[in-house]
Design a protein around this motif. Structure first.
Motif, PDB file in Angstrom:
ATOM      1  N   VAL A  71     -77.453  -5.807 128.985  1.00  0.00           N
ATOM      2  CA  VAL A  71     -77.121  -5.879 130.413  1.00  0.00           C
ATOM      3  C   VAL A  71     -78.364  -6.216 131.232  1.00  0.00           C
ATOM      4  O   VAL A  71     -79.491  -5.899 130.856  1.00  0.00           O
ATOM      5  N   SER A  72     -78.116  -6.866 132.361  1.00  0.00           N
ATOM      6  CA  SER A  72     -79.167  -7.159 133.327  1.00  0.00           C
ATOM      7  C   SER A  72     -78.662  -6.766 134.710  1.00  0.00           C
ATOM      8  O   SER A  72     -77.491  -6.415 134.889  1.00  0.00           O
ATOM      9  N   LYS A  73     -79.542  -6.821 135.701  1.00  0.00           N
ATOM     10  CA  LYS A  73     -79.140  -6.445 137.060  1.00  0.00           C
ATOM     11  C   LYS A  73     -78.072  -7.386 137.595  1.00  0.00           C
ATOM     12  O   LYS A  73     -77.142  -6.968 138.302  1.00  0.00           O
ATOM     13  N   ASP A  74     -78.163  -8.671 137.255  1.00  0.00           N
ATOM     14  CA  ASP A  74     -77.197  -9.650 137.752  1.00  0.00           C
ATOM     15  C   ASP A  74     -75.881  -9.603 136.990  1.00  0.00           C
ATOM     16  O   ASP A  74     -74.841  -9.997 137.527  1.00  0.00           O
ATOM     17  N   CYS A  75     -75.913  -9.175 135.729  1.00  0.00           N
ATOM     18  CA  CYS A  75     -74.708  -9.118 134.894  1.00  0.00           C
ATOM     19  C   CYS A  75     -74.653  -7.746 134.219  1.00  0.00           C
ATOM     20  O   CYS A  75     -75.087  -7.595 133.070  1.00  0.00           O
ATOM     21  N   TYR A  76     -74.148  -6.776 134.949  1.00  0.00           N
ATOM     22  CA  TYR A  76     -74.148  -5.411 134.438  1.00  0.00           C
ATOM     23  C   TYR A  76     -72.731  -5.023 134.026  1.00  0.00           C
ATOM     24  O   TYR A  76     -71.920  -4.567 134.831  1.00  0.00           O
ATOM     25  N   ASP A  77     -72.405  -5.261 132.764  1.00  0.00           N
ATOM     26  CA  ASP A  77     -71.079  -4.938 132.232  1.00  0.00           C
ATOM     27  C   ASP A  77     -71.252  -4.425 130.807  1.00  0.00           C
ATOM     28  O   ASP A  77     -71.273  -5.210 129.845  1.00  0.00           O
ATOM     29  N   ILE A  78     -71.387  -3.112 130.657  1.00  0.00           N
ATOM     30  CA  ILE A  78     -71.633  -2.510 129.349  1.00  0.00           C
ATOM     31  C   ILE A  78     -70.493  -2.792 128.383  1.00  0.00           C
ATOM     32  O   ILE A  78     -70.719  -3.085 127.200  1.00  0.00           O
ATOM     33  N   ASN A  79     -69.258  -2.743 128.879  1.00  0.00           N
ATOM     34  CA  ASN A  79     -68.098  -2.971 128.003  1.00  0.00           C
ATOM     35  C   ASN A  79     -68.105  -4.383 127.435  1.00  0.00           C
ATOM     36  O   ASN A  79     -67.761  -4.596 126.268  1.00  0.00           O
ATOM     37  N   LEU A  80     -68.497  -5.360 128.253  1.00  0.00           N
ATOM     38  CA  LEU A  80     -68.563  -6.741 127.778  1.00  0.00           C
ATOM     39  C   LEU A  80     -69.630  -6.877 126.703  1.00  0.00           C
ATOM     40  O   LEU A  80     -69.418  -7.547 125.679  1.00  0.00           O
ATOM     41  N   GLU A  81     -70.789  -6.233 126.896  1.00  0.00           N
ATOM     42  CA  GLU A  81     -71.854  -6.346 125.904  1.00  0.00           C
ATOM     43  C   GLU A  81     -71.459  -5.658 124.591  1.00  0.00           C
ATOM     44  O   GLU A  81     -71.799  -6.134 123.514  1.00  0.00           O
ATOM     45  N   LEU A  82     -70.726  -4.554 124.672  1.00  0.00           N
ATOM     46  CA  LEU A  82     -70.239  -3.916 123.449  1.00  0.00           C
ATOM     47  C   LEU A  82     -69.208  -4.797 122.751  1.00  0.00           C
ATOM     48  O   LEU A  82     -69.165  -4.860 121.515  1.00  0.00           O
ATOM     49  N   ALA A  83     -68.373  -5.490 123.545  1.00  0.00           N
ATOM     50  CA  ALA A  83     -67.407  -6.431 122.958  1.00  0.00           C
ATOM     51  C   ALA A  83     -68.144  -7.568 122.252  1.00  0.00           C
ATOM     52  O   ALA A  83     -67.740  -8.018 121.168  1.00  0.00           O
ATOM     53  N   LYS A  84     -69.237  -8.032 122.845  1.00  0.00           N
ATOM     54  CA  LYS A  84     -70.054  -9.071 122.205  1.00  0.00           C
ATOM     55  C   LYS A  84     -70.618  -8.562 120.879  1.00  0.00           C
ATOM     56  O   LYS A  84     -70.642  -9.282 119.878  1.00  0.00           O
ATOM     57  N   ALA A  85     -71.081  -7.304 120.874  1.00  0.00           N
ATOM     58  CA  ALA A  85     -71.648  -6.734 119.652  1.00  0.00           C
ATOM     59  C   ALA A  85     -70.600  -6.680 118.542  1.00  0.00           C
ATOM     60  O   ALA A  85     -70.880  -7.025 117.384  1.00  0.00           O
ATOM     61  N   LYS A  86     -69.392  -6.263 118.882  1.00  0.00           N
ATOM     62  CA  LYS A  86     -68.314  -6.198 117.886  1.00  0.00           C
ATOM     63  C   LYS A  86     -68.000  -7.592 117.349  1.00  0.00           C
ATOM     64  O   LYS A  86     -67.762  -7.777 116.151  1.00  0.00           O
ATOM     65  N   LYS A  87     -67.989  -8.577 118.246  1.00  0.00           N
ATOM     66  CA  LYS A  87     -67.719  -9.954 117.827  1.00  0.00           C
ATOM     67  C   LYS A  87     -68.844 -10.472 116.938  1.00  0.00           C
ATOM     68  O   LYS A  87     -68.592 -11.174 115.943  1.00  0.00           O
ATOM     69  N   ALA A  88     -70.082 -10.139 117.272  1.00  0.00           N
ATOM     70  CA  ALA A  88     -71.219 -10.585 116.476  1.00  0.00           C
ATOM     71  C   ALA A  88     -71.131 -10.053 115.055  1.00  0.00           C
ATOM     72  O   ALA A  88     -71.395 -10.769 114.080  1.00  0.00           O
TER      73      ALA A  88
END
Length: 432
Positions: A71-88
């Motif tokens: 996450v970054s200040k401009d794109c702060y979405d923890i759920n999206l980053e966890l979804a990316k991790a699962k996809k990775a």
């Protein structure tokens, strides 16, 4: 009793992690143990990462890939980053780096470590500014090390820390003008801290303190390349090479403490420089595993840098690089979304596999031979099953249905695979 994977290897102990990696790599466990003892293979495996399915990085092993997210200040979405991790993980990435630099970084990091069977890496320098909520200049040496220890305690398997960019190298950067200066985020923050405070890089000056933390938790030290080139113009320049020499010296000091090491490398680099740089790194850093970002081989393709990096990554890995950091189409433009991430992963996996064929890695060609056999048999279901991205292959097949099921809409009844199979089987042939 042992403290780290390297300590165990030096004592002649084959750990559970070594056995798992040896089986995956079709390698004798004793041979692998010897490589870990020498530092030529690293098995990043933090003692607190209980969900880890370990992988080895280094000599004689499959080329691994890493996925960046966070996450970054401009794109702060923890759920999206966890979804990316699962996809990775679903797409078979062996490592995930959490580059979060804003907000509840520890909560996200702990969730990531808990759910991930892939190795987890971080860059504590990013987190220091966000977590401490202080101006960069005001962060103390003790605070930097407190952040590092927190990451280690949370179960991070490897950490990128820019230990090699000392005052001497910083002066070298200032004396040798670059088009793109320092493009490493962590490296630029450290450079700024050093300049603002007129002090030495704390991770260089107090390197033994860093090794204490790594040894305690068995964190692999990924020695960051603060001076990696950010354009093909800046590659293989004095600052890059001076830092690499320092990283080689720091590698030996880490190994003496049984801390595993990876060396990070370029960056942006023209095709004709890549092989020489791989050789230089392996020589100067005593055969330690080499981790490269790309290299991106041309600077003119924003929106397509998953391609420019895959070209460079394949050449780099074929010439000795062991670990490829993926690059997405969004590189240089914005934080990648899920689709960007998938494109980057597939491009990096193709580069890694192409290099493994060139390196003669056990089993690499077998996959290609199976695909070729399926093509010769005109067996489209089998081709899709074997594809590195079955989802995309299946979609393309469905989008353009042929007249005959055992052909595609490119050749139709003129399909050479189908026709050769028929002729060689003594069957009649009609293409009308």
């Amino acid at each position: 009793m042992y403290t780290t994977q390297m300590d165990a290897a030096k004592k002649g102990i084959i750990t559970d992690q070594m056995r798992i990696v040896a089986e995956k790599e079709k390698m004798d466990a004793e041979v692998l143990r010897g490589l870990v003892a020498e530092g030529k293979v690293a098995i990043p495996a933090n003692k607190n990462h209980s969900s880890l399915n370990p992988e080895g990085i280094g000599q004689g092993l499959r080329t691994k890939i890493n996925v960046n997210l966070g996450v970054s200040k401009d794109c702060y979405d923890i759920n999206l980053e966890l979804a990316k991790a699962k996809k990775a993980i679903e797409l078979k990435a062996e490592a995930i780096m959490d580059l979060s630099c804003y907000g509840k970084t520890q909560e996200f990091r702990r969730n990531l470590v808990e759910m991930s069977s892939a190795m987890i890496g971080t860059v504590p320098m990013y987190d220091a500014v966000g977590m401490l909520d202080k101006d960069l200049k005001d962060i103390t040496v003790d605070e930097f090390f407190a952040v590092v220890e927190r990451h280690a305690e949370d179960g991070v398997d490897f950490m990128t820390i820019h230990c090699g960019m000392n005052r001497a190298t910083a002066e070298r950067v200032k004396r040798n003008k670059r088009l793109t200066n320092i493009v490493s985020r962590g490296g630029s923050l450290l450079f700024a801290w050093m300049e603002l405070n007129n002090q030495e890089n704390p991770f260089y000056e107090y390197y033994d303190r860093l090794l204490d933390i790594c040894e305690k938790y068995d964190v692999t030290l990924s020695l960051g390349d603060a001076c990696r080139p950010g354009s093909i113009n800046d590659s293989t320049d004095p600052a890059q090479i001076e830092e690499l020499i320092t990283l080689g010296e720091l590698t030996k000091r880490a190994w003496a403490r049984n801390v595993q090491v990876m060396i990070e490398g370029p960056g942006h680099m023209a095709l004709n420089e890549i092989a020489a740089n791989m050789l230089l790194e392996k020589k100067l850093c005593h055969g330690a595993p080499f981790y490269v970002l790309g290299p991106i081989v041309t600077d003119i393709a924003p929106g397509y840098d998953h391609i420019t990096s895959a070209i460079g990554g394949a050449i780099a890995a074929a010439n000795g690089a062991d670990f490829l950091c993926y690059v997405t189409p969004a590189e240089h433009l914005r934080l990648p979304n899920l689709d960007d991430m998938k494109e980057g992963i597939i491009a990096a996996r193709i580069a890694a596999h192409a290099a493994d064929i060139a390196k003669g890695i056990a089993g690499a060609r077998e996959w290609d031979n199976q695909m070729s056999a399926a093509r010769a048999d005109v067996d489209f279901p089998r081709m899709i099953e074997l594809a590195i991205d079955p989802e995309k292959a299946r979609m393309y097949r469905a989008e353009s249905a042929p007249e005959c099921e055992d052909t595609c809409t490119m050749c139709g009844k003129m399909c050479p695979m189908k026709n050769m199979k028929k002729i060689l089987n003594g069957e009649d042939l009609s293409i009308i």
